[in-house]
Design a protein around this motif. Structure first.
Motif, PDB file in Angstrom:
ATOM      1  N   ASP A   4       0.831  -1.214   0.000  1.00  0.00           N
ATOM      2  CA  ASP A   4       0.000   0.000   0.000  1.00  0.00           C
ATOM      3  C   ASP A   4       0.865   1.263   0.000  1.00  0.00           C
ATOM      4  OD1 ASP A   4      -2.181  -1.592   0.057  1.00  0.00           O
ATOM      5  OD2 ASP A   4      -2.655  -1.278   2.189  1.00  0.00           O
ATOM      6  N   MET A   5       2.010   1.190   0.722  1.00  0.00           N
ATOM      7  CA  MET A   5       2.879   2.365   0.826  1.00  0.00           C
ATOM      8  C   MET A   5       3.357   2.815  -0.558  1.00  0.00           C
ATOM      9  SD  MET A   5       6.442   2.783   2.958  1.00  0.00           S
ATOM     10  CE  MET A   5       5.845   2.969   4.621  1.00  0.00           C
ATOM     11  N   VAL A   6       3.744   1.855  -1.368  1.00  0.00           N
ATOM     12  CA  VAL A   6       4.248   2.175  -2.703  1.00  0.00           C
ATOM     13  C   VAL A   6       3.092   2.490  -3.657  1.00  0.00           C
ATOM     14  CG1 VAL A   6       5.428   1.180  -4.713  1.00  0.00           C
ATOM     15  CG2 VAL A   6       6.449   0.973  -2.441  1.00  0.00           C
ATOM     16  N   MET A   7       1.965   1.809  -3.463  1.00  0.00           N
ATOM     17  CA  MET A   7       0.816   2.068  -4.337  1.00  0.00           C
ATOM     18  C   MET A   7       0.216   3.457  -4.069  1.00  0.00           C
ATOM     19  SD  MET A   7       1.284  -0.523  -6.018  1.00  0.00           S
ATOM     20  CE  MET A   7       0.063  -0.611  -7.313  1.00  0.00           C
ATOM     21  N   GLU A  26       0.441   7.543  -9.610  1.00  0.00           N
ATOM     22  CA  GLU A  26       0.684   6.489 -10.597  1.00  0.00           C
ATOM     23  C   GLU A  26       1.789   6.856 -11.598  1.00  0.00           C
ATOM     24  OE1 GLU A  26      -2.802   5.229 -12.683  1.00  0.00           O
ATOM     25  OE2 GLU A  26      -1.779   3.522 -13.601  1.00  0.00           O
ATOM     26  N   GLU A  27       1.731   8.112 -12.036  1.00  0.00           N
ATOM     27  CA  GLU A  27       2.702   8.561 -13.032  1.00  0.00           C
ATOM     28  C   GLU A  27       4.133   8.486 -12.479  1.00  0.00           C
ATOM     29  OE1 GLU A  27       1.864  12.320 -15.768  1.00  0.00           O
ATOM     30  OE2 GLU A  27       3.228  12.738 -14.129  1.00  0.00           O
ATOM     31  N   LYS A  66       7.298   5.724 -13.441  1.00  0.00           N
ATOM     32  CA  LYS A  66       8.679   6.147 -13.767  1.00  0.00           C
ATOM     33  C   LYS A  66       9.677   5.369 -12.908  1.00  0.00           C
ATOM     34  CE  LYS A  66       8.082  10.874 -15.319  1.00  0.00           C
ATOM     35  NZ  LYS A  66       7.897  12.177 -14.712  1.00  0.00           N
ATOM     36  N   ILE A  67       9.304   5.188 -11.634  1.00  0.00           N
ATOM     37  CA  ILE A  67      10.197   4.450 -10.727  1.00  0.00           C
ATOM     38  C   ILE A  67      10.349   3.008 -11.227  1.00  0.00           C
ATOM     39  CG2 ILE A  67      10.422   3.494  -8.382  1.00  0.00           C
ATOM     40  CD1 ILE A  67       9.033   6.146  -7.404  1.00  0.00           C
TER      41      ILE A  67
END
Ligand code: CAA
Length: 245
Positions: A188-191, A195-196, A200-201
């Protein structure tokens, strides 16, 4: 006798996978949580349905007295803590220009001071008993820094300093202290990253995907085990090749 493992923030994406892995390798597992009791009990019940018996202890890891109380409860119900995973963590991202003192302190308290509060409760006992495993969860962003994460990068770099110092103090006593530095994992932390920005990450990760919580949990499990006894003071990067040291 089964060893006792305590995972802070064990109900999150990474934490749940860690609790499961440690239980599957024979540990009695406890986790701390903060916030809603009903939600915590729901998590316990859900995992019970999957065959896991986890002890959930309410604890604000930023508070030393709370940490003391929580560990006492784990010891009373499960026995002395043999494995501590300092996993609880939050983000309060923002460019430094906009970062408030509250954002800075929230992250330093939750991601770094918590490791002191929790480890203080268990380290002496581990040394006295001649066995212990402390696993500190850092981040790729503690190793390389991250735009918009001055607070998080500082806390995550700091936790490895704690690892290296404590590893030296525990080495002759059978207590190892190591850091895991995960890259971007599908939690969840990364989500929560826009989104954009996230895409890129991901484009910058050589293996071409986010990591899986189970991939981090397997490493925690190794560090918790007997066969990891020669590894101490290490920082293990697990990031899909995004940052190589
Ligand atoms: N390097 C250099 N410049 C950058 C940059 C980067 N990495 N990222 C953005 N910029 C630039 C932008 O191009 C933009 O420039 P202009 O003003 O000239 O257009 C400027 O900086 C502002 O960028 P944003 O529009 O993104 O600023 P914002 O205020 O809307 O958002 C932010 C800032 C919230 C920090 C956002 O950039 C962000 O979410 N970044 C990702 C942070 C991140 O990786 N967090 C990890 C969370 S998960 C985690 O922490 C788990 C773990 O351990 C890995």
């Amino acid at each position: 006798m089964a060893r006792v493992a305590l995972v802070t923030g064990g109900m999150g994406g990474l934490g749940t996978a860690m609790c499961k892995a440690l239980a599957n390798s024979g540990h009695k597992v406890a986790t701390t949580y903060i916030g809603d009791d009903a939600q915590a009990q729901e998590w316990v019940a859900k995992l019970k349905g999957e065959g896991f018996d986890f002890l959930a202890v309410k604890c604000d890891v930023t508070n030393f007295a709370d940490a003391e109380k929580a560990v006492a409860e784990v010891v009373e119900k499960l026995g002395n803590v043999d494995v501590l995973v300092n996993n609880a963590g939050i983000t309060r991202d923002g460019v430094f220009k906009k970062m408030t003192a509250d954002q800075w302190l929230a992250v330093i308290n939750t991601n770094l001071n918590s490791a002191f509060n929790m480890t203080k409760q268990v380290f002496d006992g581990m040394c006295e008993r001649g066995f212990g495993r402390v696993v500190n969860i850092s981040s790729i962003n503690g190793q390389k820094g991250q735009f918009g994460q001055a607070n998080y990068s500082a806390a995550k770099a700091g936790i490895h300093g704690l690892t290296m110092a404590l590893a030296q103090e525990g080495a002759k006593k059978g207590v190892t202290v190591n850091t895991i530095a995960p890259g971007y994992i599908g939690t969840d932390m990364v989500m929560a990253i826009a989104e954009e920005v996230r895409n890129k990450i991901i484009a910058g990760i050589p293996v071409g995907r986010l990591g899986k919580p189970e991939e981090i949990a397997a490493l925690v499990n190794y560090l918790a085990s007997d066969v990891s006894g020669f590894m101490t003071g290490a920082e293990l990067a697990i990031n899909g090749g995004q940052h190589m040291m």
